[in-house]
Scaffold this motif. Structure first.
Motif, PDB file in Angstrom:
ATOM      1  N   GLU A   1      36.057  26.702  38.586  1.00 47.51           N
ATOM      2  CA  GLU A   1      36.893  26.646  37.387  1.00 47.51           C
ATOM      3  C   GLU A   1      36.709  27.939  36.584  1.00 47.51           C
ATOM      4  OE1 GLU A   1      38.053  23.867  33.541  1.00 47.51           O
ATOM      5  OE2 GLU A   1      36.466  23.200  34.892  1.00 47.51           O
ATOM      6  N   PHE A   2      37.641  28.851  36.778  1.00 47.56           N
ATOM      7  CA  PHE A   2      37.581  30.164  36.145  1.00 47.56           C
ATOM      8  C   PHE A   2      37.690  30.057  34.623  1.00 47.56           C
ATOM      9  CE2 PHE A   2      39.900  34.452  35.667  1.00 47.56           C
ATOM     10  CZ  PHE A   2      38.716  35.165  35.599  1.00 47.56           C
TER      11      PHE A   2
ATOM     12  N   GLN B   1      32.661  39.857  36.014  1.00 50.48           N
ATOM     13  CA  GLN B   1      32.052  39.955  37.340  1.00 50.48           C
ATOM     14  C   GLN B   1      32.792  39.069  38.344  1.00 50.48           C
ATOM     15  OE1 GLN B   1      27.822  39.243  37.564  1.00 50.48           O
ATOM     16  NE2 GLN B   1      27.777  39.535  39.778  1.00 50.48           N
ATOM     17  N   PHE B   2      33.119  37.839  37.939  1.00 54.48           N
ATOM     18  CA  PHE B   2      33.833  36.931  38.845  1.00 54.48           C
ATOM     19  C   PHE B   2      35.193  37.522  39.215  1.00 54.48           C
ATOM     20  CE2 PHE B   2      36.635  33.395  39.885  1.00 54.48           C
ATOM     21  CZ  PHE B   2      35.858  32.688  40.801  1.00 54.48           C
ATOM     22  N   ARG B   3      35.894  38.056  38.219  1.00 54.66           N
ATOM     23  CA  ARG B   3      37.216  38.647  38.455  1.00 54.66           C
ATOM     24  C   ARG B   3      37.092  39.838  39.401  1.00 54.66           C
ATOM     25  NH1 ARG B   3      39.759  39.372  33.004  1.00 54.66           N
ATOM     26  NH2 ARG B   3      38.286  41.080  32.794  1.00 54.66           N
TER      27      ARG B   3
ATOM     28  N   GLY C   1      42.247  40.829  42.677  1.00 51.51           N
ATOM     29  CA  GLY C   1      42.815  42.166  42.550  1.00 51.51           C
ATOM     30  C   GLY C   1      44.142  42.023  41.839  1.00 51.51           C
ATOM     31  N   TYR C   2      44.567  43.063  41.137  1.00 54.93           N
ATOM     32  CA  TYR C   2      45.849  42.943  40.434  1.00 54.93           C
ATOM     33  C   TYR C   2      46.546  44.295  40.376  1.00 54.93           C
ATOM     34  CZ  TYR C   2      42.057  43.595  37.076  1.00 54.93           C
ATOM     35  OH  TYR C   2      40.901  43.992  36.472  1.00 54.93           O
ATOM     36  N   VAL C   3      47.860  44.233  40.519  1.00 54.09           N
ATOM     37  CA  VAL C   3      48.723  45.408  40.447  1.00 54.09           C
ATOM     38  C   VAL C   3      49.649  45.177  39.265  1.00 54.09           C
ATOM     39  CG1 VAL C   3      50.399  46.850  41.668  1.00 54.09           C
ATOM     40  CG2 VAL C   3      48.608  45.647  42.961  1.00 54.09           C
ATOM     41  N   LEU C   4      49.446  45.951  38.205  1.00 53.48           N
ATOM     42  CA  LEU C   4      50.236  45.773  36.993  1.00 53.48           C
ATOM     43  C   LEU C   4      51.583  46.464  37.129  1.00 53.48           C
ATOM     44  CD1 LEU C   4      47.386  46.461  34.399  1.00 53.48           C
ATOM     45  CD2 LEU C   4      48.171  44.258  35.254  1.00 53.48           C
TER      46      LEU C   4
ATOM     47  N   ILE D   1      40.241  47.002  47.235  1.00 52.75           N
ATOM     48  CA  ILE D   1      38.980  47.655  47.611  1.00 52.75           C
ATOM     49  C   ILE D   1      37.804  46.673  47.657  1.00 52.75           C
ATOM     50  CG2 ILE D   1      38.335  48.386  45.258  1.00 52.75           C
ATOM     51  CD1 ILE D   1      37.938  50.583  48.380  1.00 52.75           C
ATOM     52  N   ASN D   2      37.850  45.621  46.845  1.00 49.29           N
ATOM     53  CA  ASN D   2      36.755  44.640  46.826  1.00 49.29           C
ATOM     54  C   ASN D   2      37.023  43.405  47.693  1.00 49.29           C
ATOM     55  OD1 ASN D   2      35.083  46.096  45.183  1.00 49.29           O
ATOM     56  ND2 ASN D   2      35.673  45.084  43.290  1.00 49.29           N
ATOM     57  N   ASN D   3      38.027  43.496  48.573  1.00 50.44           N
ATOM     58  CA  ASN D   3      38.396  42.345  49.416  1.00 50.44           C
ATOM     59  C   ASN D   3      38.608  41.079  48.588  1.00 50.44           C
ATOM     60  OD1 ASN D   3      38.285  43.720  51.883  1.00 50.44           O
ATOM     61  ND2 ASN D   3      36.074  43.421  52.023  1.00 50.44           N
ATOM     62  N   PRO D   4      39.517  41.092  47.623  1.00 51.88           N
ATOM     63  CA  PRO D   4      39.683  39.916  46.763  1.00 51.88           C
ATOM     64  C   PRO D   4      40.251  38.722  47.518  1.00 51.88           C
ATOM     65  CG  PRO D   4      41.491  41.429  46.419  1.00 51.88           C
ATOM     66  CD  PRO D   4      40.535  42.129  47.336  1.00 51.88           C
ATOM     67  N   LYS D   5      39.928  37.543  47.015  1.00 48.76           N
ATOM     68  CA  LYS D   5      40.520  36.328  47.587  1.00 48.76           C
ATOM     69  C   LYS D   5      41.962  36.173  47.123  1.00 48.76           C
ATOM     70  CE  LYS D   5      36.207  33.786  48.175  1.00 48.76           C
ATOM     71  NZ  LYS D   5      35.263  34.842  47.794  1.00 48.76           N
ATOM     72  N   VAL D   6      42.229  36.639  45.879  1.00 47.56           N
ATOM     73  CA  VAL D   6      43.567  36.516  45.276  1.00 47.56           C
ATOM     74  C   VAL D   6      44.036  37.891  44.818  1.00 47.56           C
ATOM     75  CG1 VAL D   6      44.898  35.513  43.364  1.00 47.56           C
ATOM     76  CG2 VAL D   6      43.102  34.163  44.466  1.00 47.56           C
ATOM     77  N   LEU D   7      45.283  38.227  45.165  1.00 45.69           N
ATOM     78  CA  LEU D   7      45.896  39.463  44.677  1.00 45.69           C
ATOM     79  C   LEU D   7      47.126  39.091  43.851  1.00 45.69           C
ATOM     80  CD1 LEU D   7      46.110  42.609  44.722  1.00 45.69           C
ATOM     81  CD2 LEU D   7      47.613  42.345  46.692  1.00 45.69           C
ATOM     82  N   LEU D   8      47.180  39.584  42.618  1.00 47.52           N
ATOM     83  CA  LEU D   8      48.323  39.367  41.735  1.00 47.52           C
ATOM     84  C   LEU D   8      49.100  40.670  41.633  1.00 47.52           C
ATOM     85  CD1 LEU D   8      46.253  37.604  38.962  1.00 47.52           C
ATOM     86  CD2 LEU D   8      47.861  36.451  40.471  1.00 47.52           C
TER      87      LEU D   8
END
Length: 221
Positions: free
Chosen positions: A71-72, A82-84, A89-92, A159-166
């Motif tokens: 639960e973020f 740190q969790f984020r 990852g996010y592309v604005l 770059i950090n191998n995120p589980k979620v990319l926005l």
């Protein structure tokens, strides 16, 4: 669904108001491992706000957000960054690269919180090579086209191998050739196991996604 059956991103009844006006109205959605989903709607419909709420760039008033089962929204402020950094990852929208840093340093930026900077630089060069921009590693953003900058921003988000990319309007202001390159990148990222949520108002790129969530006036319809 083309992805796995494990829920990676879950939004439950989230609302958001600005100046006492409710902008996001109890939205709920669930995305699975390796799935690429488009949040579709006209400008001003709330898509960008959702893309800022999920990583907690904006505070969440009601509801809950779960990332990889955790639960973020329940995490304390000192845990959020740190969790984020480890999971998202996010592309604005628009140009989000730092003008005073080289392309390589821009890509490595999320990794500079890590002790293994040398390892990340090698990985960043490998990613830039994959998208055909390795020869620009020591250049600055001002020397790149809009399409090249968007692709670099996506590599930075990975770059950090995120589980979620926005990705918020990842094809905006790009010509069709570059827009297709960007969407192909996002499709490949998804196929490799990352869950991708992108916002768009452009119908012509929906062939790349697994499913579409339509938004209107801050609600999922």
């Amino acid at each position: 669904l083309t992805g796995g059956n494990m829920s990676v991103l879950e939004v439950q009844g989230v609302t958001k108001s600005f100046e006492n006006e409710e902008i996001i109205r109890e939205i709920s959605l669930e995305l699975y491992e390796g799935e690429i989903v488009s949040l579709l709607g006209v400008s001003g419909g709330g898509k960008t706000t959702v893309c800022h709420l999920i990583p907690r760039f904006y505070s969440v008033e009601n509801g809950a957000i779960y990332i990889d089962g955790k639960e973020f929204t329940a995490m304390k402020d000192n845990e959020v960054s740190q969790f984020r950094n480890e999971n998202m990852g996010y592309v604005l929208q628009g140009q989000s690269l730092l003008n005073n840093f080289t392309i390589l340093d821009n890509v490595c930026m999320p990794a500079y919180l890590s002790a293994n900077v040398k390892e990340f630089k090698e990985k960043a060069m490998g990613l830039l090579e994959q998208i055909g921009l390795a020869e620009l590693a020591n250049d600055y953003p001002s020397n790149l086209s809009g399409g090249e900058m968007r692709r670099v921003a996506i590599v930075r988000a990975m770059i950090n191998n995120p589980k979620v990319l926005l990705a918020d309007e990842p094809t905006s202001n790009l010509d069709p050739e570059n827009a297709h390159k960007v969407m192909q990148m996002l499709r490949e990222i998804s196929d490799a196991g990352t869950t991708v949520l992108l916002s768009t108002h452009e119908l012509e790129y929906l062939d790349y996604v697994d499913s579409v969530i339509k938004m209107e006036k801050g609600k999922i319809i």
